[in-house]
Design a protein around this motif. Structure first.
Motif, mmCIF file in Angstrom:
data_model
loop_
_atom_site.group_PDB
_atom_site.id
_atom_site.type_symbol
_atom_site.label_atom_id
_atom_site.label_comp_id
_atom_site.label_asym_id
_atom_site.label_seq_id
_atom_site.Cartn_x
_atom_site.Cartn_y
_atom_site.Cartn_z
ATOM 1 N N GLU A 5 28.931 -27.796 59.477
ATOM 2 C CA GLU A 5 29.152 -26.751 58.482
ATOM 3 C C GLU A 5 29.656 -25.471 59.138
ATOM 4 O O GLU A 5 30.471 -24.736 58.568
ATOM 5 N N TRP A 6 29.166 -25.190 60.340
ATOM 6 C CA TRP A 6 29.540 -23.972 61.042
ATOM 7 C C TRP A 6 30.952 -24.044 61.632
ATOM 8 O O TRP A 6 31.671 -23.036 61.656
ATOM 9 N N GLU A 7 31.380 -25.212 62.081
ATOM 10 C CA GLU A 7 32.631 -25.306 62.836
ATOM 11 C C GLU A 7 33.850 -24.754 62.093
ATOM 12 O O GLU A 7 34.676 -24.056 62.707
ATOM 13 N N THR A 145 25.220 -21.102 71.820
ATOM 14 C CA THR A 145 26.672 -21.077 71.914
ATOM 15 C C THR A 145 27.267 -20.941 70.525
ATOM 16 O O THR A 145 26.618 -21.262 69.525
ATOM 17 N N GLN A 146 28.519 -20.460 70.458
ATOM 18 C CA GLN A 146 29.255 -20.445 69.195
ATOM 19 C C GLN A 146 29.915 -21.792 68.943
ATOM 20 O O GLN A 146 30.276 -22.114 67.816
ATOM 21 N N SER A 147 30.097 -22.553 70.023
ATOM 22 C CA SER A 147 30.787 -23.826 69.933
ATOM 23 C C SER A 147 29.771 -24.955 69.735
ATOM 24 O O SER A 147 28.639 -24.716 69.321
ATOM 25 N N GLU A 148 30.175 -26.165 70.036
ATOM 26 C CA GLU A 148 29.310 -27.315 69.765
ATOM 27 C C GLU A 148 28.086 -27.306 70.671
ATOM 28 O O GLU A 148 28.212 -27.173 71.890
ATOM 29 N N PRO A 149 26.894 -27.436 70.104
ATOM 30 C CA PRO A 149 25.681 -27.425 70.928
ATOM 31 C C PRO A 149 25.568 -28.697 71.766
ATOM 32 O O PRO A 149 26.113 -29.743 71.413
ATOM 33 N N PHE A 150 24.842 -28.583 72.866
ATOM 34 C CA PHE A 150 24.629 -29.737 73.745
ATOM 35 C C PHE A 150 23.376 -29.481 74.577
ATOM 36 O O PHE A 150 23.005 -28.339 74.839
ATOM 37 N N ASP A 151 22.726 -30.538 74.981
ATOM 38 C CA ASP A 151 21.538 -30.453 75.836
ATOM 39 C C ASP A 151 20.582 -29.368 75.316
ATOM 40 O O ASP A 151 20.138 -29.439 74.188
ATOM 41 N N PHE A 156 22.677 -22.141 65.957
ATOM 42 C CA PHE A 156 22.023 -22.012 64.656
ATOM 43 C C PHE A 156 22.977 -21.451 63.608
ATOM 44 O O PHE A 156 22.604 -21.312 62.444
ATOM 45 N N GLY A 157 24.204 -21.129 64.026
ATOM 46 C CA GLY A 157 25.148 -20.443 63.158
ATOM 47 C C GLY A 157 25.108 -18.950 63.421
ATOM 48 O O GLY A 157 24.195 -18.420 64.057
ATOM 49 N N GLY A 158 26.122 -18.264 62.931
ATOM 50 C CA GLY A 158 26.210 -16.822 63.125
ATOM 51 C C GLY A 158 27.165 -16.462 64.240
ATOM 52 O O GLY A 158 27.423 -17.256 65.148
ATOM 53 N N PHE A 159 27.691 -15.248 64.157
ATOM 54 C CA PHE A 159 28.740 -14.807 65.077
ATOM 55 C C PHE A 159 28.291 -13.643 65.956
ATOM 56 O O PHE A 159 28.264 -13.750 67.174
ATOM 57 N N LEU A 203 28.878 -13.494 56.426
ATOM 58 C CA LEU A 203 28.007 -14.608 56.791
ATOM 59 C C LEU A 203 26.610 -14.446 56.202
ATOM 60 O O LEU A 203 26.028 -15.403 55.678
ATOM 61 N N ILE A 204 26.079 -13.246 56.283
ATOM 62 C CA ILE A 204 24.723 -13.028 55.777
ATOM 63 C C ILE A 204 24.675 -13.161 54.258
ATOM 64 O O ILE A 204 23.770 -13.789 53.700
#
Length: 208
Positions: A5-7, A145-151, A156-159, A203-204
């Protein structure tokens, strides 16, 4: 917010500001390396926030005059530079969300007093990630991160720091979220900051 949803929003932000996704991802990998073996547990952070009435404190000039409205029962999440204002008023945030452009000594001091620090990696803060993260002691440090999460790197979303605080609170099951020190129309900021405030407002208001 799930990354799927965030991407699309993230892609729009990249285009709007001319940011390089690969730099965001490189910064996130550096943060992951620095936190390897000592990253805070997501369950611990959510345990702090879940079910709580949360006061999210932005760093607008109005924060100082609004602090008295923060209730003792509020769990306080500070957006980066708001940490300094809060600590000057003898409030230690429970959680700090930071991309490390606030007053670092105050963030470190809050960390040493038990505050959970959520460090955000993006393409413009690689030097700060390298220099500051090793100074944050203990395991109450989480990476985002703003990008894809890993490990152990989450999204959580947000800029910007302020809206990421709100997304974090909602994702962690906060009972309510009240905003302090937010001014989307601050006339005393530069054009880039104005654009970031516009995104924070969108966003908010639209997604939470």
């Amino acid at each position: 917010m799930e990354f799927s949803e965030w991407e699309p929003l993230y892609t729009e932000i990249l285009a709007d500001f001319g940011f390089d996704r690969s730099e965001d991802e490189a910064s996130a990998r550096i943060l992951a390396d620095l936190l390897r073996g000592r990253a805070g547990a997501l369950a611990d952070l959510r345990g702090i926030i879940s079910g709580m009435d949360v006061a999210v404190c932005g760093n607008a000039p109005s924060l100082a005059s609004e602090i008295d409205s923060i209730m003792p029962e509020h769990l306080v999440i500070a957006a980066d530079g708001a940490t300094t204002v809060l600590m000057a008023n003898r409030i230690i945030p429970d959680v700090i969300v930071t991309d490390l452009d606030g007053t670092i000594e105050d963030i470190i001091a809050a960390s040493e007093k038990g505050c959970f620090v959520v460090v955000h990696a993006h393409g413009d803060n690689i030097p700060a990630v390298r220099s500051v993260v090793p100074r944050l002691r203990g395991t109450r440090v989480l990476g985002t991160t703003q990008s894809e999460p890993f490990d152990d790197i989450h999204n959580f979303g947000g800029f910007s720091d302020g809206d990421r605080c709100v997304f974090l609170a909602k994702a962690s099951g906060a009972a309510s979220v009240a905003l302090f020190g937010f001014d989307y129309d601050d006339p005393d900021v530069n054009d880039v900051k104005k654009k970031k405030l516009g995104w924070a407002k969108r966003l908010i208001e639209e997604y939470l």
